[in-house]
Design a protein around this motif. Structure first.
Motif, mmCIF file in Angstrom:
data_model
loop_
_atom_site.group_PDB
_atom_site.id
_atom_site.type_symbol
_atom_site.label_atom_id
_atom_site.label_comp_id
_atom_site.label_asym_id
_atom_site.label_seq_id
_atom_site.Cartn_x
_atom_site.Cartn_y
_atom_site.Cartn_z
ATOM 1 N N VAL A 161 0.858 -1.184 0.000
ATOM 2 C CA VAL A 161 0.000 0.000 0.000
ATOM 3 C C VAL A 161 0.894 1.234 0.000
ATOM 4 O O VAL A 161 1.752 1.389 0.867
ATOM 5 C CB VAL A 161 -0.935 0.006 1.238
ATOM 6 N N ASP A 162 0.693 2.097 -0.978
ATOM 7 C CA ASP A 162 1.500 3.301 -1.103
ATOM 8 C C ASP A 162 1.116 4.301 -0.017
ATOM 9 O O ASP A 162 -0.070 4.559 0.217
ATOM 10 C CB ASP A 162 1.276 3.920 -2.482
ATOM 11 N N GLN A 163 2.116 4.888 0.632
ATOM 12 C CA GLN A 163 1.852 5.827 1.723
ATOM 13 C C GLN A 163 1.283 7.150 1.238
ATOM 14 O O GLN A 163 0.846 7.965 2.046
ATOM 15 C CB GLN A 163 3.109 6.040 2.554
ATOM 16 N N THR A 164 1.245 7.363 -0.072
ATOM 17 C CA THR A 164 0.597 8.568 -0.587
ATOM 18 C C THR A 164 -0.923 8.466 -0.420
ATOM 19 O O THR A 164 -1.627 9.462 -0.595
ATOM 20 C CB THR A 164 0.947 8.806 -2.070
ATOM 21 N N ASN A 165 -1.436 7.264 -0.105
ATOM 22 C CA ASN A 165 -2.864 7.076 0.132
ATOM 23 C C ASN A 165 -3.293 7.551 1.516
ATOM 24 O O ASN A 165 -4.481 7.552 1.833
ATOM 25 C CB ASN A 165 -3.251 5.604 -0.032
ATOM 26 N N LEU A 166 -2.338 7.931 2.359
ATOM 27 C CA LEU A 166 -2.665 8.413 3.694
ATOM 28 C C LEU A 166 -3.272 9.803 3.605
ATOM 29 O O LEU A 166 -2.851 10.620 2.801
ATOM 30 C CB LEU A 166 -1.408 8.491 4.573
ATOM 31 N N TYR A 167 -4.270 10.057 4.423
ATOM 32 C CA TYR A 167 -4.748 11.432 4.508
ATOM 33 C C TYR A 167 -4.251 12.018 5.814
ATOM 34 O O TYR A 167 -4.091 11.321 6.814
ATOM 35 C CB TYR A 167 -6.270 11.544 4.324
ATOM 36 N N PRO A 168 -3.930 13.303 5.800
ATOM 37 C CA PRO A 168 -3.224 13.909 6.936
ATOM 38 C C PRO A 168 -4.080 13.991 8.195
ATOM 39 O O PRO A 168 -5.291 14.156 8.127
ATOM 40 C CB PRO A 168 -2.867 15.311 6.442
ATOM 41 N N ILE A 169 -3.393 13.875 9.310
ATOM 42 C CA ILE A 169 -3.998 14.077 10.623
ATOM 43 C C ILE A 169 -2.891 14.601 11.523
ATOM 44 O O ILE A 169 -1.771 14.129 11.478
ATOM 45 C CB ILE A 169 -4.616 12.779 11.182
ATOM 46 N N ARG A 170 -3.187 15.595 12.305
ATOM 47 C CA ARG A 170 -2.177 16.192 13.167
ATOM 48 C C ARG A 170 -2.479 15.952 14.644
ATOM 49 O O ARG A 170 -1.800 16.483 15.503
ATOM 50 C CB ARG A 170 -2.078 17.698 12.920
ATOM 51 N N ALA A 171 -3.499 15.206 14.963
ATOM 52 C CA ALA A 171 -3.852 14.960 16.360
ATOM 53 C C ALA A 171 -2.906 13.918 16.953
ATOM 54 O O ALA A 171 -2.843 12.787 16.477
ATOM 55 C CB ALA A 171 -5.288 14.471 16.456
ATOM 56 N N PRO A 172 -2.161 14.292 17.986
ATOM 57 C CA PRO A 172 -1.243 13.320 18.602
ATOM 58 C C PRO A 172 -2.005 12.337 19.487
ATOM 59 O O PRO A 172 -3.138 12.585 19.874
ATOM 60 C CB PRO A 172 -0.327 14.210 19.446
ATOM 61 N N PHE A 173 -1.377 11.211 19.774
ATOM 62 C CA PHE A 173 -1.918 10.305 20.775
ATOM 63 C C PHE A 173 -0.823 9.986 21.772
ATOM 64 O O PHE A 173 0.350 10.174 21.512
ATOM 65 C CB PHE A 173 -2.560 9.057 20.166
ATOM 66 N N HIS A 174 -1.224 9.526 22.929
ATOM 67 C CA HIS A 174 -0.310 9.393 24.058
ATOM 68 C C HIS A 174 -0.213 7.944 24.532
ATOM 69 O O HIS A 174 -0.914 7.077 24.046
ATOM 70 C CB HIS A 174 -0.783 10.291 25.207
ATOM 71 N N SER A 175 0.676 7.729 25.481
ATOM 72 C CA SER A 175 0.871 6.441 26.164
ATOM 73 C C SER A 175 1.565 5.400 25.304
ATOM 74 O O SER A 175 1.468 4.212 25.579
ATOM 75 C CB SER A 175 -0.456 5.885 26.682
ATOM 76 N N ILE A 176 2.241 5.825 24.254
ATOM 77 C CA ILE A 176 3.037 4.881 23.480
ATOM 78 C C ILE A 176 4.385 4.722 24.156
ATOM 79 O O ILE A 176 4.890 3.630 24.334
ATOM 80 C CB ILE A 176 3.207 5.361 22.017
ATOM 81 N N MET A 177 4.980 5.837 24.554
ATOM 82 C CA MET A 177 6.230 5.826 25.300
ATOM 83 C C MET A 177 6.071 6.783 26.462
ATOM 84 O O MET A 177 5.525 7.871 26.298
ATOM 85 C CB MET A 177 7.413 6.237 24.422
ATOM 86 N N LEU A 178 6.536 6.397 27.621
ATOM 87 C CA LEU A 178 6.390 7.173 28.835
ATOM 88 C C LEU A 178 6.762 8.637 28.624
ATOM 89 O O LEU A 178 7.856 8.958 28.194
ATOM 90 C CB LEU A 178 7.275 6.573 29.933
ATOM 91 N N GLY A 179 5.816 9.516 28.932
ATOM 92 C CA GLY A 179 6.069 10.936 28.861
ATOM 93 C C GLY A 179 6.107 11.518 27.464
ATOM 94 O O GLY A 179 6.456 12.675 27.282
ATOM 95 N N ARG A 180 5.775 10.759 26.469
ATOM 96 C CA ARG A 180 5.863 11.219 25.074
ATOM 97 C C ARG A 180 4.497 11.121 24.402
ATOM 98 O O ARG A 180 3.633 10.367 24.813
ATOM 99 C CB ARG A 180 6.838 10.354 24.278
#
Length: 187
Positions: free
Chosen positions: A20-39
């Motif tokens: 799947v080509d990554q040009t098919n992604l549509y943009p999103i700028r909302a971050p998410f948390h709890s993947i790495m401590l404090g990040r």
């Protein structure tokens, strides 16, 4: 399966492996948390992909939205609560099964305990690698900056910036005061 995740996550490497080509992604700028401590993590974008469970005799397909992330992986994707809602699926973590209704009866998706253990070992190995990385050194530096000064005596009290002292009981002659924060930071 992650019953705690409020989103479905797919790794960029998985998309590449699927062709799947990554040009098919549509943009999103909302971050998410709890993947790495404090990040927090900002996804590369989102993508809608059809997901099918079971085989030709009894299957179910729904389109799921995945947040695509570009960091190293131990899984291909993480299916969270949005997946369970869309498929009206019921996960059972004790038996490593996911059940949902299909056109010809109940669809049961599962794995072996040996495979789950292998994935857990790989995940722990990946976590150990991350812990040994430069990013951990940066985290340690940030935590060290936030640590209280060891030279201050225990029990000493200083007002934080943006605080003021007020009398606890203005009618009292004791003059006992309390510190009140006047501004709140985003944190």
């Amino acid at each position: 399966m992650d019953r705690g995740s409020s989103l479905n996550i797919m790794y960029a490497n998985t998309l590449d492996e699927m062709g799947v080509d990554q040009t098919n992604l549509y943009p999103i700028r909302a971050p998410f948390h709890s993947i790495m401590l404090g990040r927090h993590a900002i996804p590369l974008g989102q993508i809608n992909l059809p997901v099918t469970f079971e085989d030709q005799s009894n299957y179910r397909t729904e389109t799921l939205t995945f947040d695509v992330v570009g960091f190293p992986r131990t899984f291909h994707a993480i299916l969270g609560r949005p997946c369970y809602v869309k498929f009206m699926a019921v996960p059972n973590y004790t038996y490593l099964k996911l059940k949902m209704s299909g056109p010809h009866g109940v669809i049961t998706v599962g794995t072996s305990f040996q495979h789950a253990y292998k994935c857990e070992v790989e995940s722990c190995g990946h976590a150990a690698t991350v812990v040994a990385s430069k990013e951990l050194a940066t985290l340690r530096e940030e935590v060290a900056k936030k640590m209280p000064d060891a030279k201050k005596s225990i029990g000493s009290f200083e007002l934080a910036e943006g605080s003021k002292e007020i009398l606890v009981d203005p009618s009292s002659f004791e003059g006992k005061k309390a510190g009140i924060r006047t501004v709140l930071s985003y944190e």
